[in-house]
Design an enzyme around this catalytic site. Structure first.
Site, PDB file in Angstrom:
ATOM      1  N   GLY A 190      -9.175   2.881  10.057  1.00  0.00           N
ATOM      2  CA  GLY A 190      -9.670   1.527   9.319  1.00  0.00           C
ATOM      3  C   GLY A 190      -9.219   1.222   8.087  1.00  0.00           C
ATOM      4  O   GLY A 190      -9.992   0.268   7.349  1.00  0.00           O
ATOM      5  N   THR A 191      -8.792   2.076   7.232  1.00  0.00           N
ATOM      6  CA  THR A 191      -8.339   1.850   5.816  1.00  0.00           C
ATOM      7  C   THR A 191      -7.721   0.571   5.517  1.00  0.00           C
ATOM      8  O   THR A 191      -8.181  -0.098   4.713  1.00  0.00           O
ATOM      9  CB  THR A 191      -7.341   3.022   5.287  1.00  0.00           C
ATOM     10  OG1 THR A 191      -8.110   4.418   5.494  1.00  0.00           O
ATOM     11  CG2 THR A 191      -7.391   3.004   3.718  1.00  0.00           C
ATOM     12  N   GLY A 192      -6.754   0.339   6.073  1.00  0.00           N
ATOM     13  CA  GLY A 192      -6.081  -1.376   5.888  1.00  0.00           C
ATOM     14  C   GLY A 192      -6.878  -2.258   6.195  1.00  0.00           C
ATOM     15  O   GLY A 192      -6.874  -3.332   5.484  1.00  0.00           O
ATOM     16  N   CYS A 193      -7.587  -2.235   7.319  1.00  0.00           N
ATOM     17  CA  CYS A 193      -8.758  -3.341   7.562  1.00  0.00           C
ATOM     18  C   CYS A 193      -9.766  -3.385   6.513  1.00  0.00           C
ATOM     19  O   CYS A 193     -10.204  -4.536   6.280  1.00  0.00           O
ATOM     20  CB  CYS A 193      -9.358  -2.861   8.897  1.00  0.00           C
ATOM     21  SG  CYS A 193      -8.189  -2.656  10.461  1.00  0.00           S
ATOM     22  N   THR A 208      -9.871   8.360   7.506  1.00  0.00           N
ATOM     23  CA  THR A 208      -9.096   7.275   7.159  1.00  0.00           C
ATOM     24  C   THR A 208      -8.957   6.059   8.153  1.00  0.00           C
ATOM     25  O   THR A 208      -8.020   5.297   8.047  1.00  0.00           O
ATOM     26  CB  THR A 208      -7.660   7.947   6.763  1.00  0.00           C
ATOM     27  OG1 THR A 208      -6.996   8.550   7.712  1.00  0.00           O
ATOM     28  CG2 THR A 208      -7.688   8.696   5.669  1.00  0.00           C
ATOM     29  N   LYS A 233       0.702  -1.265  -0.074  1.00  0.00           N
ATOM     30  CA  LYS A 233      -0.048  -0.054   0.102  1.00  0.00           C
ATOM     31  C   LYS A 233       0.971   1.391   0.113  1.00  0.00           C
ATOM     32  O   LYS A 233       1.902   1.153   0.633  1.00  0.00           O
ATOM     33  CB  LYS A 233      -0.930  -0.148   1.306  1.00  0.00           C
ATOM     34  CG  LYS A 233      -1.852  -1.171   1.260  1.00  0.00           C
ATOM     35  CD  LYS A 233      -2.866  -1.398   2.515  1.00  0.00           C
ATOM     36  CE  LYS A 233      -1.915  -1.599   3.553  1.00  0.00           C
ATOM     37  NZ  LYS A 233      -2.801  -2.058   4.900  1.00  0.00           N
TER      38      LYS A 233
END
Length: 555
Positions: free
Chosen positions: A262-265, A260, A186
């Protein structure tokens, strides 16, 4: 009749504020139409400002949760998030491995959560080796961010500095050596430009492919008028797959947003859904779906909390034909219409008539025939806008359509003066017989105007307005290139090019774009209604191309 439902499992920690962890995962599963199951590895006390406390779940209980779900429910994809410590990580890896050996492999997406956005450590250092050695070999895909990738690479004494797009490509390849089938690195913490994407060199013998879902394609210069500072810097995610030499880039406009958390989750949960829904054979397409879902979740989110708020996980619950209108994509209908007619639109914008006009080599007789017919076409165009005024139900759109009729009337006077410069008298303009191409196009405008759907008429009228604006900007852009094929100074058709690339006409284009997009946003089309809009748009683009043909053939 039973309906087939995709069940997906998340193995992660909780988020008491609801924006990350299993709460974000379950919302994402629901948005993708999947049935969500969950295994809790740790409880957190956190909110949008940070993580205040973490309480780990005993590893035996973590393993029991996994067995309880997998022994009963046919799970088609799994994602892991925060695993907390080494013993929990080992419990997860060993339980999944045992299940896979007995029941077959399930697509596993591993989000190697190590550090929160606020800097809180979410994975104990001793757990990293366990995750790499025991969990990564089971994973179809891992999704580290820059900090996590550097941490993982450093732990294995591999090159770990990531400061550029080129570094990302190398890091993604190196991360593949840690065991997963694919790596999605990412790029939220790396600033990348369009120029970087065009010039980046792939490492070794690999090649680079770019997914353009969030970038404007060819012959969309008119949509560039909406460019803001948010689109000057890009976020690029990098996908590298074992056994595939093509590295895929997923660029998106960098959003100036505080939503933003919790974007990765969310991204890893969306990937699990895409893979579980049957796209497991194509990680490239699954990644396109997941990155698009996550980007729109950020872009459409409402502010929540005092810190970095959550995404809007429900933006995709209503299956809309058009993407929502956002600051980063203010013209979703127009962009979709152009994309859905890309080949025909290019043939219209880059027609031989246009290229010869740009070179200054177009036959004088062809241009004269064209501008005579264009004069007749303007009458039809004005009458169609008068119909639009008559179909409107309040004063604002009535006035807008009426002003365009008046503008066309003034334009016809300028058209007469312009024709006079080419030796065409006003009497000759009026007495010149209409070409079949002119009559066909004009009749189609009037016929559409007599039908019921007002937006359908607006779409019909847009092909001319936007197309000529695109032609003007394309010729101007080409003229500015070194050693350009376009002749600007000294071109006999310079005034025509200046008119359609100039500020006055481009302002009209912006008003037209705003009109069509406002209508579509206020009354979003169903699939069948969009098909009608698409049909008249395609017909008008074809008729516009036929108008250029008519000029070339003097028919």
């Amino acid at each position: 009749m039973e309906r087939d439902v995709t069940a997906v499992l998340t193995i992660a920690g909780t988020d008491s504020s609801g924006g990350a962890g299993i709460q974000a995962d379950l919302k994402t599963f629901a948005a993708f139409g999947c049935y969500g199951t969950s295994v809790v590895t740790a409880l957190t006390a956190q909110n949008t400002t940070g993580v205040q406390a973490i309480h780990g779940v005993p590893p035996d209980f973590v393993a029991q949760q996994i067995k309880s779900v997998l022994d009963d429910i046919e799970v088609r994809a799994i994602k892991t998030g925060m695993l907390f410590d080494a013993v929990n990580t080992k419990a997860v890896a060993s339980t999944l491995k045992e299940h896979f050996e007995s029941n077959g492999h399930i697509p596993l997406v591993c989000d190697p959560v190590c550090v929160s956005t606020s800097g809180h450590v979410l994975l104990q250092p001793e757990a990293i080796s366990t995750m790499v050695d025991e969990l990564f070999p089971l994973a179809q895909l891992i999704t580290p961010n820059k900090s996590e990738a550097e941490l993982l690479l450093k732990a294995r004494s591999l090159r770990s500095d990531i400061t550029s797009l080129r570094d990302m490509l190398i890091a993604a390849q190196n991360l593949l050596t840690l065991g997963p089938e694919a790596v999605l690195l990412k790029g939220g913490h790396i600033s990348v430009s369009v120029g970087d994407i065009k010039t980046v060199a792939a490492p070794d013998d690999a090649s680079v492919e770019v997914n353009y879902d969030f970038l404007l394609g060819e012959n969309m210069e008119i949509l560039q008028t909406a460019k803001t500072s948010a689109t000057e810097s890009l976020v690029v995610d990098v996908l590298c797959q074992r056994g595939i030499k093509t590295i895929t880039l997923y660029p998106q406009p960098r959003l100036q947003s505080r939503s933003t958390h919790g974007t990765g989750c969310t991204l890893s949960a969306a990937l699990a859904c895409a893979l579980g829904n049957g796209i497991a054979c194509d990680v490239t397409e699954a990644t396109a779906q997941a990155t698009s879902f996550t980007h729109l979740g950020i872009e459409t989110a409402a502010p929540i909390g005092k810190g970095f708020g959550p995404l809007n996980h429900l933006h995709a619950v209503s299956k809309l034909v058009l993407r929502p209108r956002t600051p980063g994509n203010p013209y979703p209908l127009t962009q979709k219409l152009i994309l859905d007619t890309a080949r025909l639109w290019k043939e219209y914008v880059q027609h031989d008539f246009v290229t010869q006009l740009g070179k200054g080599t177009l036959e004088r007789s062809s241009f004269i025939h064209f501008i005579k017919q264009d004069y007749h076409y303007l009458k039809y165009y004005a009458r169609a806008y008068a119909l639009l005024a008559s179909k409107s139900h309040n004063f604002e759109p009535i006035l807008a359509a009426t002003n365009i009729v008046l503008h066309i009337s003034r334009e016809s006077s300028m058209h007469t003066s312009f024709c006079a410069q080419w030796g065409i008298t006003a009497e000759e303009l009026e007495t010149t017989a209409e070409s079949p191409a002119t009559t066909a196009y004009g009749a189609f405008l009037i016929d559409t105007g007599l039908q019921g759907d007002t937006t359908k008429l607006v779409v019909t009228l847009a092909a001319c307005l936007l197309g000529y604006g695109e032609v003007g900007l394309w010729l101007k852009k080409e003229a500015e290139k070194p050693n350009s094929w376009v002749t600007w100074e000294g071109n006999p058709y310079l005034k025509w090019m200046q008119d359609y690339s100039g500020e006055e006409y481009q302002n009209a284009v912006r008003v037209g774009l705003e009109t069509i997009e406002t209508r579509a946003a206020a009354d979003p089309p169903s699939p069948s209604r969009y098909a009608e809009w698409m049909s008249v748009w395609e017909k008008c683009v074809r008729l516009e191309k036929g108008f250029w043909d008519m000029g070339m053939n003097k028919s």
